[in-house]
Design an enzyme around this catalytic site. Structure first.
Site: not given
Length: 276
Positions: A221, A255
């Site tokens: 991210k 995840r």
């Protein structure tokens, strides 16, 4: 700490890895990468062989500012691939990344094992009833607004207290609906600034007070690659570093895009904890 996935009890006392399978053309990292059956099945096989407990399939990009996808388009992207994966890997525990109750219900009917909802029911009032009807594990994430508007809503009185209160309310509602298996995702990158993301990571252990499994999605991210002044493609090392921090703070599910590296991180941190 266990969750019941289609009759299989998954023990989360040792952390598990959830591999990401994006079925969207515009995901921030791997959008459009898996365009045919061979590529899809090859990626699923790779993630499972490297140790993924869950495969998380999403057909609606939730990156900041992503375009809205109509429900019928999400269904068209999702259902054939779900059937394909279950045909070739029938024992796979598939998580469906959706905020729509109709998509969740159809996928659970076909054979998905759990639902991963970025809105914790805020974007579809029927979601909790659908989860209850199928008695599926439910990942509820923290989000303010929608993927289109969330970055304008990163305002909190006290980030950690606000999130804990949010999840307490959501858990009470879910439990009133007889939803038994609840997983908490604090929502890194969703309606949170970079500084707020790191504050959240610093205090992630406080979410253990909710007494529910904790899932995080940090993989590649912008909170990682913007600090490193690189790109999502070059953010694996940074991702692994923050995964180690999260595991030390008690996270139960990672995840990730990169299952092999995440599993290595889990093994090393588990060995570290075992030899205090």
């Amino acid at each position: 700490m266990t969750i019941n996935c289609k009759g299989t009890l998954v023990d989360l006392s040792s952390p598990k890895v959830m591999g990401i399978l994006n079925l969207t053309p515009d995901s921030f990292y791997d959008g459009g990468k898996y365009k045919n059956e061979k590529a899809i099945l090859g990626q699923v096989e790779s993630m499972l062989s490297h140790g993924a407990t869950f495969i998380d399939m999403g057909a609606y990009s939730s990156r900041p500012g992503a375009e809205h996808v109509p429900e019928n388009e999400e269904m068209l992207r999702m259902l054939p691939i779900l059937e394909l994966v279950l045909k070739h890997f029938p024992e796979t525990l598939i998580s469906i990344d959706t905020f729509r109750a109709s998509v969740a219900g159809k996928c659970l009917e076909i054979g998905a094992a759990l639902i991963n909802d970025i809105s914790a029911g805020n974007l579809d009032v029927d979601m909790f009833d659908t989860i209850s009807n199928y008695q599926a594990p439910y990942i509820m994430m923290h989000l303010k607004g929608t993927p289109q508007s969330m970055q304008k809503k990163a305002v909190y009185d006290d980030l950690i207290k606000d999130l804990l209160f949010y999840f307490s309310q959501k858990m009470n509602l879910a439990e009133s609906k007889k939803i038994n298996d609840i997983i908490i995702d604090p929502g890194f990158g969703f309606a949170k600034t970079r500084e707020q993301n790191y504050h959240l990571l610093n205090h992630l252990d406080l979410f253990q007070t909710l007494k529910k499994p904790i899932l995080i999605g940090l993989s590649r991210k912008s909170m990682i690659y913007k600090i490193l002044e690189t790109s999502p493609q070059e953010a694996l090392n940074g991702t692994t570093a923050l995964h180690a921090v999260a595991l030390l703070k008690g996270v139960h599910i990672l995840r990730v895009h990169d299952v092999k590296e995440a599993m290595e991180c889990v093994k090393l941190i588990e060995n570290l904890k075992a030899n205090v």
